[in-house]
Design a protein around this motif. Structure first.
Motif, PDB file in Angstrom:
ATOM      1  N   ARG A  64      41.834  16.217 -15.089  1.00 22.63           N
ATOM      2  CA  ARG A  64      40.589  15.977 -14.343  1.00 22.63           C
ATOM      3  C   ARG A  64      39.464  16.855 -14.878  1.00 22.63           C
ATOM      4  N   GLY A  65      38.229  16.403 -14.597  1.00 26.96           N
ATOM      5  CA  GLY A  65      37.053  17.201 -14.908  1.00 26.96           C
ATOM      6  C   GLY A  65      36.723  18.101 -13.736  1.00 26.96           C
ATOM      7  N   GLN A  66      36.675  19.385 -13.982  1.00 26.11           N
ATOM      8  CA  GLN A  66      36.454  20.352 -12.912  1.00 26.11           C
ATOM      9  C   GLN A  66      34.979  20.596 -12.647  1.00 26.11           C
ATOM     10  N   ALA A  67      34.176  20.653 -13.712  1.00 23.01           N
ATOM     11  CA  ALA A  67      32.757  20.997 -13.539  1.00 23.01           C
ATOM     12  C   ALA A  67      32.004  20.690 -14.827  1.00 23.01           C
ATOM     13  N   THR A  68      30.673  20.643 -14.711  1.00 25.78           N
ATOM     14  CA  THR A  68      29.795  20.600 -15.881  1.00 25.78           C
ATOM     15  C   THR A  68      29.033  21.912 -15.952  1.00 25.78           C
ATOM     16  N   MET A  69      28.455  22.163 -17.119  1.00 23.06           N
ATOM     17  CA  MET A  69      27.721  23.418 -17.288  1.00 23.06           C
ATOM     18  C   MET A  69      26.735  23.279 -18.447  1.00 23.06           C
ATOM     19  N   LYS A 457      45.040  32.928  -4.605  1.00 22.64           N
ATOM     20  CA  LYS A 457      43.731  33.031  -5.254  1.00 22.64           C
ATOM     21  C   LYS A 457      43.180  31.692  -5.728  1.00 22.64           C
ATOM     22  N   CYS A 458      43.936  30.979  -6.540  1.00 24.47           N
ATOM     23  CA  CYS A 458      43.413  29.742  -7.110  1.00 24.47           C
ATOM     24  C   CYS A 458      43.278  28.645  -6.059  1.00 24.47           C
ATOM     25  N   SER A 459      44.048  28.737  -4.974  1.00 26.03           N
ATOM     26  CA  SER A 459      43.872  27.786  -3.877  1.00 26.03           C
ATOM     27  C   SER A 459      42.478  27.920  -3.273  1.00 26.03           C
ATOM     28  N   VAL A 460      42.028  29.146  -3.045  1.00 26.16           N
ATOM     29  CA  VAL A 460      40.699  29.380  -2.483  1.00 26.16           C
ATOM     30  C   VAL A 460      39.622  28.914  -3.450  1.00 26.16           C
ATOM     31  N   ILE A 461      39.761  29.279  -4.719  1.00 27.31           N
ATOM     32  CA  ILE A 461      38.759  28.910  -5.724  1.00 27.31           C
ATOM     33  C   ILE A 461      38.687  27.398  -5.887  1.00 27.31           C
ATOM     34  N   SER A 462      39.839  26.730  -5.862  1.00 26.60           N
ATOM     35  CA  SER A 462      39.866  25.277  -5.976  1.00 26.60           C
ATOM     36  C   SER A 462      39.239  24.611  -4.764  1.00 26.60           C
ATOM     37  N   GLN A 463      39.546  25.109  -3.567  1.00 24.57           N
ATOM     38  CA  GLN A 463      38.999  24.508  -2.352  1.00 24.57           C
ATOM     39  C   GLN A 463      37.484  24.638  -2.298  1.00 24.57           C
ATOM     40  N   LEU A 464      36.950  25.729  -2.856  1.00 25.53           N
ATOM     41  CA  LEU A 464      35.505  25.922  -2.890  1.00 25.53           C
ATOM     42  C   LEU A 464      34.842  25.160  -4.037  1.00 25.53           C
TER      43      LEU A 464
END
Length: 499
Positions: A64-69, A457-464
């Motif tokens: 999946r694509g997570q973000a653009t930048m 940790k990554c659960s929080v970062i992913s949810q946000l």
């Protein structure tokens, strides 16, 4: 999903129209280049969004694509733009109505991942996680709940709490003065960040005796958290909270008496310096050959994500390593995955962004490197680590430029460890340490990289939905949870077959 991923390098590369590649970054994040008669790059515009990232990342073999930048413009004058938004379901970026562009003020980049939020430990949150990024006095605390089944990941109960007022003298230095620019590679980009942080420091009550204040980050010397959190950026505060167990501010780092001598040695070295050599790893026969076979004849910076059952079994059975890692990460850890990485014989800082001194913009985590060939200290592009820098809480994590540091600053402030060694040996380090891959050299380097985080940790970062590499996207996912119990290391899922 598991095919070889290559980062674009200088020189011609044969391709068919519609092919995509990443440049100026890593194998899961970078400037997007597409082949349309010849290679060209994408201009950043309003149409460049996560739907476009989904298309690119699937083409690259990631889930999946997570973000653009925004990234720096690419080389040459061949670039394109999206005339309209992608739907996200297209099979090729060419199906998204690309047109030639004449002027470009920034290149479109993407971050891809093989990790899905639903595959991480579930969160039970009291409050709205998004409030943490906008309200400096709010703090996050998460604790593991009882595990219902050996075949499932444990949930974490998270609370959003309000910080109390600071006490003591407001005599900490202002680390955001103009001379701090000398620490950073991208000085022009950092000027505005320093000015904003300097203004924020004036409104924060901070005591010198409670912390070691440096140009790039702060090291806590006592348990007074709020004085440090006040000078951190929103992501800096969030990562400080998520790293509380690793730092030792919440929970309980198990006593060293709980560990075997071997695990205790690894743990204490990590605590003191943030990195250590592990020596010969006694790897299963054939593992290294299988890993190298997955790379094939890779050219340029490349990563492969094959299934390596011998590696997976070795990681589960190496209780010394697992106990040390779980202890270091506060008692609850995730082994997220692994990949096989090829560094070419020639590197530049433009092609290999990890050649700058940097941290990984995710706070405290561990990476295990297994050498698949001899790594010469002068010619083999060894990793270098600034010892003790893992204890820093960095002021910023939002932008790439905030995490890249000048060699002169690092050499002045820290002793450094150069991690060269023989085939079959390995090393472990906290990627919150300031570190780099040595760009100088004439020999290639092949390694297996294994990645660990504190479990929530990554659960929080992913949810946000944050654009942070937690976990690094270009791995073969395992998502194994492990923790310390009176009976030693316990894994979830528990019963696995290897092979």
């Amino acid at each position: 999903m598991w095919r070889l991923a290559v980062v674009a390098a200088a020189g011609a590369q044969e391709a068919t129209d519609g092919a995509v590649r990443l440049a100026g970054g890593n194998t899961d994040a970078g400037r997007v280049e597409v082949h349309r008669g010849q290679w060209g790059w994408i201009c950043l515009n309003d149409e460049w969004d996560t739907a476009a990232a989904e298309v690119v990342c699937r083409q690259l073999g990631l889930r999946r694509g997570q973000a653009t930048m925004r990234m720096d413009n690419g080389p040459g004058d061949r670039f394109f733009r999206l005339a309209q938004r992608c739907q996200g379901t297209e099979s090729s970026l060419l199906d998204c109505h690309l047109t030639d562009a004449k002027v470009c003020t920034g290149a479109g980049g993407v971050r891809c991942t093989n990790f899905l939020q639903e595959e991480q430990p579930p969160l039970h949150v009291v409050g709205d996680l998004r409030d943490l990024l906008g309200q400096p006095m709010l703090r996050l605390a998460c604790e593991a709940a009882p595990v219902a089944s050996t075949s499932t990941l444990p949930p974490f109960n998270c609370r959003i709490q309000e910080e109390g007022e600071c006490e003591g003298a407001n005599d900490a230095p202002n680390p955001f003065l103009h001379e701090s620019l000398n620490a950073f590679v991208f000085k022009d980009a950092m000027k505005a960040h320093l000015e904003a942080a300097s203004a924020r420091r004036k409104s924060v009550h901070a005591t010198e005796m409670n912390a070691n204040w440096r140009a790039v980050g702060v090291e806590l010397n006592s348990s007074s958290q709020s004085q440090v959190r006040g000078v951190l950026s929103p992501l800096g505060r969030l990562l400080f909270d998520l790293d509380a167990e690793v730092i030792g501010l919440s929970g309980r780092k198990r006593g060293r008496s709980d560990l075997s001598p071997g695990a205790r040695q690894i743990f204490t070295s990590l605590e003191a310096q943030g990195a250590l050599e592990l020596g010969q790893l006694q790897l299963p026969l054939g593992l290294q050959e299988e890993a190298l076979s997955a790379l094939g004849k890779a050219e340029g910076l490349a990563a492969a994500r094959p299934q390596l059952p011998k590696l997976e079994q070795w990681l589960r059975q190496n209780t010394t390593l697992a106990a040390a890692v779980a202890t270091y990460l506060g008692g609850h850890a995730m082994l997220h995955g692994y990949k096989v990485v090829h560094l070419p014989s020639k590197l530049t800082t433009k092609e290999f962004v990890a050649a700058h001194w940097h941290h990984d913009r995710t706070g405290r985590r561990l990476k295990l490197f297994i050498r698949l060939n001899d790594v010469d200290p002068a010619e083999g592009h060894p990793t270098q680590v600034a010892l003790g820098s893992h204890r820093l809480s960095y002021y910023w994590h939002e932008e790439f430029e905030q995490s890249r540091y000048e060699d002169a600053y690092v050499q002045k402030e820290f002793s450094t460890l150069l991690l060269a060694g023989k085939k079959g040996t390995g090393y472990l380090f906290d990627t919150n340490s300031i570190h780099k891959g040595t760009p100088e050299g004439s020999q290639h380097r092949d390694v297996i990289v294994v990645e660990y985080h504190q479990a929530a940790k990554c659960s929080v970062i992913s949810q946000l939905g944050l654009n942070l590499p937690c976990p690094s996207g270009d791995q073969r996912p395992l998502n194994w949870y492990f923790h310390l119990s009176p009976n030693g290391v316990q894994w979830h899922p528990q019963d696995l077959e290897f092979g």
